[in-house]
Design a protein around this motif. Structure first.
Motif, short mmCIF file in Angstrom:
data_model
loop_
_atom_site.label_atom_id
_atom_site.label_comp_id
_atom_site.label_asym_id
_atom_site.label_seq_id
_atom_site.Cartn_x
_atom_site.Cartn_y
_atom_site.Cartn_z
N ASP A 22 0.67 -1.46 -0.20
CA ASP A 22 0.30 -0.57 0.48
C ASP A 22 0.75 1.54 0.41
OD1 ASP A 22 -2.51 -1.45 0.31
OD2 ASP A 22 -2.00 -1.29 2.14
N ALA A 23 2.09 1.21 -0.42
CA ALA A 23 3.33 1.70 -0.01
C ALA A 23 2.57 3.29 -1.22
CB ALA A 23 4.53 2.24 -0.19
N ARG A 24 2.92 4.62 -1.25
CA ARG A 24 2.69 5.51 -1.87
C ARG A 24 3.78 5.68 -2.74
NH1 ARG A 24 2.25 11.12 1.60
NH2 ARG A 24 4.24 10.46 1.88
N GLN A 25 3.89 6.21 -4.39
CA GLN A 25 4.67 6.77 -5.16
C GLN A 25 6.14 7.08 -4.37
OE1 GLN A 25 3.95 8.26 -9.02
NE2 GLN A 25 6.04 9.52 -8.06
N SER A 26 7.07 6.36 -4.72
CA SER A 26 8.92 6.82 -4.37
C SER A 26 9.23 7.25 -5.21
CB SER A 26 8.62 6.40 -3.09
OG SER A 26 9.03 4.50 -3.77
N CYS A 27 10.23 8.36 -4.36
CA CYS A 27 11.62 8.65 -5.82
C CYS A 27 12.29 7.80 -5.98
CB CYS A 27 12.25 10.28 -5.11
SG CYS A 27 11.15 11.27 -5.16
N GLY A 28 12.59 6.72 -5.67
CA GLY A 28 13.98 5.97 -5.39
C GLY A 28 13.60 4.74 -6.05
N LYS A 29 11.73 4.98 -6.46
CA LYS A 29 11.44 3.92 -7.60
C LYS A 29 11.18 4.20 -8.93
CE LYS A 29 9.41 0.89 -4.06
NZ LYS A 29 8.25 0.30 -3.43
N CYS A 30 11.71 5.22 -8.64
CA CYS A 30 11.41 6.01 -10.14
C CYS A 30 12.37 7.44 -10.71
CB CYS A 30 10.74 7.43 -9.35
SG CYS A 30 9.32 7.38 -9.06
N GLY A 31 13.98 5.71 -10.27
CA GLY A 31 14.92 5.90 -10.65
C GLY A 31 15.44 7.21 -10.55
N SER A 32 15.66 7.67 -9.10
CA SER A 32 16.84 8.83 -8.36
C SER A 32 18.21 8.86 -8.07
CB SER A 32 15.57 9.43 -7.59
OG SER A 32 16.02 8.64 -6.29
N GLU A 33 17.85 7.30 -8.20
CA GLU A 33 19.62 6.91 -7.98
C GLU A 33 20.02 7.03 -8.79
OE1 GLU A 33 22.66 3.66 -6.71
OE2 GLU A 33 20.63 2.92 -6.64
N LYS A 34 20.32 6.47 -10.83
CA LYS A 34 20.24 6.89 -11.98
C LYS A 34 20.62 7.76 -12.14
CE LYS A 34 19.47 5.46 -16.65
NZ LYS A 34 18.66 4.59 -17.52
N ALA A 35 19.93 8.44 -12.12
CA ALA A 35 19.73 10.94 -12.00
C ALA A 35 20.74 10.54 -10.92
CB ALA A 35 17.64 11.26 -11.95
N GLN A 36 20.73 10.40 -10.11
CA GLN A 36 22.13 11.66 -9.20
C GLN A 36 23.40 11.19 -9.59
OE1 GLN A 36 23.73 9.72 -6.06
NE2 GLN A 36 24.47 12.14 -5.02
N LYS A 37 23.74 10.26 -9.60
CA LYS A 37 24.76 9.65 -10.49
C LYS A 37 25.16 10.72 -11.64
CE LYS A 37 24.33 5.02 -8.36
NZ LYS A 37 25.83 4.48 -6.99
N HIS A 38 24.19 10.74 -12.45
CA HIS A 38 24.32 10.65 -14.01
C HIS A 38 24.52 12.38 -13.66
CE1 HIS A 38 23.70 12.49 -18.40
NE2 HIS A 38 23.08 13.43 -16.90
N ALA A 39 23.69 13.10 -12.45
CA ALA A 39 24.33 14.71 -12.26
C ALA A 39 25.34 14.50 -11.56
CB ALA A 39 22.95 15.12 -11.26
N LYS A 40 25.61 13.89 -10.88
CA LYS A 40 27.33 14.18 -9.95
C LYS A 40 28.21 13.77 -11.15
CE LYS A 40 29.21 12.52 -5.93
NZ LYS A 40 28.90 13.24 -4.48
N LYS A 41 28.26 12.76 -12.01
CA LYS A 41 29.40 12.74 -12.73
C LYS A 41 29.62 13.61 -13.65
CE LYS A 41 30.39 9.35 -16.65
NZ LYS A 41 30.03 8.68 -17.73
N ARG A 42 28.21 15.07 -14.30
CA ARG A 42 28.42 15.83 -15.77
C ARG A 42 28.66 17.05 -14.48
NH1 ARG A 42 24.43 18.77 -18.81
NH2 ARG A 42 25.84 19.44 -19.79
N ILE A 43 28.59 17.59 -13.34
CA ILE A 43 29.15 17.99 -13.01
C ILE A 43 30.75 18.21 -12.78
CG2 ILE A 43 29.02 19.47 -10.30
CD1 ILE A 43 26.76 19.84 -11.93
N LYS A 44 30.99 16.77 -12.62
CA LYS A 44 32.41 16.47 -11.94
C LYS A 44 33.19 16.55 -13.77
CE LYS A 44 33.13 13.76 -7.87
NZ LYS A 44 32.63 13.11 -7.56
N GLU A 45 32.51 17.03 -14.57
CA GLU A 45 32.93 16.71 -16.15
C GLU A 45 33.13 18.29 -16.94
OE1 GLU A 45 30.87 12.28 -17.51
OE2 GLU A 45 30.72 14.18 -18.32
N LEU A 46 31.59 19.05 -15.93
CA LEU A 46 32.23 20.02 -16.25
C LEU A 46 33.12 21.05 -15.55
CD1 LEU A 46 27.99 20.63 -16.62
CD2 LEU A 46 30.40 20.74 -18.61
N GLY A 47 33.60 20.40 -14.47
CA GLY A 47 34.14 21.05 -13.36
C GLY A 47 33.66 22.19 -13.05
N LEU A 48 33.01 21.72 -12.46
CA LEU A 48 32.17 22.48 -11.24
C LEU A 48 31.17 22.31 -10.08
CD1 LEU A 48 28.81 23.61 -14.08
CD2 LEU A 48 30.54 24.88 -13.41
#
Length: 107
Positions: A22-48
């Protein structure tokens, strides 16, 4: 002590994952880990990444999962939802680099 924030932008990705039938929708089940890792990698690549620049973090429940997945950018306090890495790149390019809110993703 300085009036400048330690980071120019601090981005928190909700990573909460609710359990149970009966759990409500949650961000962890909607790909948030993959998106966070992508953002972290991209920020590093941009030197930011690093002091005075941008920090990408994981967060527990931000209590907006029904609108999610979600992330919030501080110090502005702008909330976004996203679907894929293209949306994350738009937030990075437009908001974090360009200084403008991405209206189409803003909650």
């Amino acid at each position: 002590m300085t009036d400048q924030p330690f980071y120019q932008h601090h981005v928190f990705f909700c990573m909460n994952e609710r359990e149970g039938k009966d759990a409500r929708q949650s961000c962890g089940k909607c790909g948030s880990e993959k998106a966070q890792k992508h953002a972290k990698k991209r920020i590093k690549e941009l030197g930011l990444s690093g002091e005075g620049k941008v920090r990408i973090n994981q967060a527990g429940c931000l209590d907006r999962c029904e609108e999610g997945p979600v992330l919030v950018v501080y110090p502005e306090g702008v909330w976004y939802t996203y679907v894929d890495n293209e949306d994350i790149d738009d937030i990075i390019d437009t908001h974090l680099v360009g200084g403008k809110v991405v209206d189409r993703l803003k909650i």
